[in-house]
Design an enzyme around this catalytic site. Structure first.
Site, PDB file in Angstrom:
ATOM      1  N   GLU A 344       0.860  -1.195   0.000  1.00 51.90           N
ATOM      2  CA  GLU A 344       0.000   0.000   0.000  1.00 51.90           C
ATOM      3  C   GLU A 344       0.887   1.233   0.000  1.00 51.90           C
ATOM      4  OE1 GLU A 344      -4.022   0.309   1.669  1.00 51.90           O
ATOM      5  OE2 GLU A 344      -3.516  -1.473   2.835  1.00 51.90           O
ATOM      6  N   GLU A 611      -1.075  -0.920  13.650  1.00 54.32           N
ATOM      7  CA  GLU A 611      -2.336  -0.640  12.949  1.00 54.32           C
ATOM      8  C   GLU A 611      -3.539  -1.082  13.787  1.00 54.32           C
ATOM      9  OE1 GLU A 611      -2.694  -2.803   9.280  1.00 54.32           O
ATOM     10  OE2 GLU A 611      -4.211  -1.419   8.514  1.00 54.32           O
TER      11      GLU A 611
HETATM   12  C1  BGC Z   1      -5.140   1.387   5.177  1.00 52.61           C
HETATM   13  C2  BGC Z   1      -5.724   2.284   6.205  1.00 52.61           C
HETATM   14  C3  BGC Z   1      -6.791   3.061   5.495  1.00 52.61           C
HETATM   15  C4  BGC Z   1      -7.845   2.038   5.186  1.00 52.61           C
HETATM   16  C5  BGC Z   1      -9.128   2.535   4.665  1.00 52.61           C
HETATM   17  C6  BGC Z   1      -6.194   0.391   4.837  1.00 52.61           C
HETATM   18  O1  BGC Z   1      -5.816  -0.611   4.028  1.00 52.61           O
HETATM   19  O2  BGC Z   1      -3.940   0.811   5.576  1.00 52.61           O
HETATM   20  O3  BGC Z   1      -4.894   2.890   7.051  1.00 52.61           O
HETATM   21  O4  BGC Z   1      -7.227   4.204   6.091  1.00 52.61           O
HETATM   22  O5  BGC Z   1      -7.349   1.027   4.372  1.00 52.61           O
HETATM   23  O6  BGC Z   1     -10.036   2.201   5.536  1.00 52.61           O
END
Ligand code: BGC
Length: 726
Positions: A344, A611
């Protein structure tokens, strides 16, 4: 920019996917040189060299912007590097642009020809006699494959020092919008710190793993000889698994490997077009003896200046604060990203929105966010919606998520509060208005309803823990944010001396609709009552009885004994409690170390913010493999409570940038001292308190030309510049 717009964009006639292309040109200089300047940029990321020597210290230039609208140009002084006969070469790797294809499983958006790499540059020599010559990128340049035989931001690279392209081609010129070029606007990315190996570990599986002792973003520099033809590999990971083996399943499809093909000679090597998120690296096929001194981790991030410090008598809280700082270092790499390691590393708007306040205390991020907000505006859709990630690599449709899209109001306002930046506020007004217009277009019966919302992402209220966005009602969250953003727009218009009347009427309607649908007697109706719902209704000043809804929040926390909030509720939870007298509950939450809490990850040995509240569980197992970053700054947002409440340093909205400060520290018997400082535009703002034998002493520092109000036990005292003891 001076001459670059007269140059031509050039590329290799036969494009190569996931490789490095090196563009080069020889030129002679005759005469006494007064100054020589290179202006350069690329589609991809580049490193320029003059006569074999690296130009400048910018890593991953030209940075990451909304490339179809904005490409930054870097300007370098190369006067001292110039000779009579010169070779200018610019190597380009795919960088962030290569990720477009990676995201094609989400939505295909291969703008700018996908992986095609290109450069544009102008090297201008000014002579002592006042004359000038300029070398432009054009079809006279050579384009060859470079020594990075494979290059990909997520997957890593393969470097072959012995590789020479024996059939280089002539570059070709092509048309590409020159209007997208702009001078470097953000902070440049540079190498910031060098960390030695803490420990060499042989895991139960027999793997050779180096531990740098700190989760970080950057890369490893290593000394290597090896045997000719041997390919050695460094794999990057953030944690070890429960058995102590190397673990990288949480990186999902990002291979995150650095490979080097040995030629039998000794080399000191580091990557040119990559970065990784890691604490541990696993060495594969390493025939050299593994010695600590042959490896150094280099921490790379935007060149933001540290401004904020916090310390207290609880070592766990200090470690949490350190984790927040490292989370910011790791994710402020030109764009505020969700995480630096997996497939990501995107500019998720919600994450930036929740962290912006803390970020602006920790570091001077005014320039960093000014640049990113320009990309937010550039990628805002014609409907007024804000894409989920900026720069937008997803398909541009009208999807918009509350709390994510609100970055367009919250962050400019925060830049005004922390730095007093009115220009940015003024520049942002149209994008704020367009966003609120979008919300109006998606409103039924006064409520912003339906649509694609991420909800209270990763909260603990939902019935299904694997569904990250259930829990608090999504329309309730959306409506609360519509109120919050409207308020910010109204305040911003007023600061800019503009009329806000129509928005005030709209705000009244929104608040009424919220109360009618979700509240009764100042409280959230029982069917909607979650910690997050109560925190929003309190902090966003929606309830007609704030004390009552804060009491409801306090009761919910007390009943279950811990927090349950996700990305949306967490930033406001502690404030909503302590602003309304529930100081002990707020301290109970921040000092709790059992799951779920901020200190749980600290107890489990984290060096960055996780996270998930339980990215690693008590027994060492992982929450999941699919979405489990160990370097996500979102929950680090609550460090703003440490500055603003534990230490008590608050901005006064009426007189921002700490020109007038409010000091209102909240003590707790579990801490014997707290100290914090913020380097403001006017100088150091600091607060310190200590408790000894039941007596608390305070010390506040006010910068020259500033004033402050001290609030202790409900009593207000006005003070001027200097150090004041109470
Ligand atoms: C990210 C988050 C992001 C989210 C959306 C994830 O995959 O890592 O931090 O805000 O997607 O809800």
């Amino acid at each position: 920019m001076k001459n670059i717009t007269n140059a031509k964009w050039i590329k290799k006639p036969t494009p190569q996917v996931n490789k490095e292309i090196v563009f080069s040109k020889n030129f002679a200089v005759n005469g006494e040189v007064r100054r020589a300047t290179l202006e350069a940029t690329a589609l991809g990321v580049y490193e320029a060299k003059l006569n074999g020597q690296r130009i400048g210290d910018y890593i991953l230039a030209p940075g990451w912007t909304s490339y179809k609208n904005r490409i930054q140009v870097q300007t370098y002084d190369v006067t001292d590097m110039l000779q009579n006969e010169n070779e200018l070469s610019i190597g380009v790797g795919p960088g962030w642009k290569g990720n477009d294809y990676f995201h094609s499983n989400w939505a295909s958006f291969p703008y700018l020809g996908g992986c095609e790499l290109a450069i544009i540059c102008a090297l201008t020599v000014e002579f002592a006699d006042g004359s000038e010559m300029t070398v432009y990128s054009d079809k006279t340049w050579t384009a060859a494959e470079g020594r990075n035989r494979f290059s990909h931001m997520y997957n890593g690279y393969v470097f072959d020092p012995a590789y020479v392209d024996d059939s280089p081609e002539k570059a070709v010129e092509f048309e590409h919008d020159l209007k997208s070029l702009l001078d470097q606007q953000g902070e440049k990315i540079i190498e910031q710190e060098r960390l030695p190996v803490k420990e060499i570990i042989i895991t139960p599986k027999g793997e050779t793993v180096l531990d740098f002792g700190q989760n970080m973003t950057g890369y490893v520099e290593f000394k290597i000889k090896g045997n000719k033809g041997e390919k050695v590999t460094i794999k990057h990971g953030e944690v070890l698994d429960a058995e102590g083996n190397f673990y990288r399943d949480n990186l999902r499809d990002a291979a995150a490997e650095a490979s080097f093909i040995c030629d039998g000679e000794e080399h000191i090597h580091k990557p040119e077009y990559n970065f990784f998120g890691f604490r541990y690296v696993k060495l594969e096929n390493w025939s050299d003896e593994v010695r600590k001194e042959n490896f150094t981790a280099i921490v790379v991030h935007s060149d933001i200046k540290r401004t904020g410090y916090f310390e207290c008598s609880d070592a766990r809280l200090n470690q949490f604060f350190s984790n927040v700082i490292w989370g910011q270092k790791g994710n402020f790499l030109d764009v505020p990203t969700d995480c630096p390691q997996r497939d990501e590393r995107l500019g998720w708007t919600g994450d930036a929105q929740v962290f912006a306040k803390t970020a602006s205390y920790n570091y001077d991020v005014e320039k960093f966010f000014t640049k990113w907000l320009a990309d937010v505006r550039a990628d805002q859709t014609g409907w007024g919606s804000i894409p989920h990630v900026i720069p937008n690599v997803f398909h541009p449709d009208d999807e918009c998520s509350a709390a994510w899209a609100d970055c367009v109001t919250v962050i400019p306002w925060q830049m005004y509060l922390t730095y007093g930046n009115k220009e940015l506020l003024e520049e942002s007004l149209d994008s704020m208005k367009n966003y609120l217009e979008y919300i109006n277009d998606h409103t039924w019966d006064g409520i912003w309803a339906h649509g694609h919302h991420f909800g209270d992402w990763l909260n603990l209220d939902g019935s299904n823990p694997q569904d990250c966005s259930n829990g608090t009602d999504k329309d309730l969250i959306a409506q609360a944010f519509a109120v919050y953003s409207l308020r910010i727009l109204i305040k911003s218009l007023e600061v800019c001396g503009k009329d806000a009347e129509e928005y005030k009427t709209c705000l009244d309607g929104r608040i009424k609709a919220f109360r009618d649908k979700y509240m009764t007697f100042g409280r959230i109706k029982s069917e909607y009552a979650t910690q997050t719902a109560c925190a929003l209704a309190t902090y966003f000043d929606i309830s007609d009885n704030i004390k009552e809804v804060a009491r409801q929040l306090n009761d919910l926390v007390r009943e279950c004994g811990h927090l349950k909030t996700g990305f949306v509720g967490t930033p406001y939870l502690l404030h909503a409690l302590s602003d309304n007298g529930h100081i002990k509950t707020a301290y109970d939450l921040i000092l709790r170390e059992e799951y779920p809490s901020w200190l749980f990850s600290v107890k489990m040995g984290a060096t960055t913010v996780w996270e998930h509240w339980d990215s690693v569980r008590e027994d060492g197992t992982m929450w999941s493999t699919s979405m489990n970053s160990f370097n996500h700054y979102a929950y680090g947002c609550s460090a703003d409570w440490l500055y603003g409440d534990a230490a008590g340093i608050k901005v006064d909205e009426e007189n921002p940038a700490f020109r007038h400060i409010i000091f209102a520290p909240l003590t707790d018997e579990r801490l014997t001292y707290v100290k914090a400082s913020i380097e403001s535009r006017f100088g150091t703002v600091a607060s310190y308190w200590k408790t000894e034998n039941g007596k608390t002493e305070y010390e506040f520092t006010v910068p020259a030309g500033c004033t402050a109000t001290v609030i202790l036990n409900g009593k207000k005292t006005e003070i001027g510049e200097g150090v004041h003891k109470f």
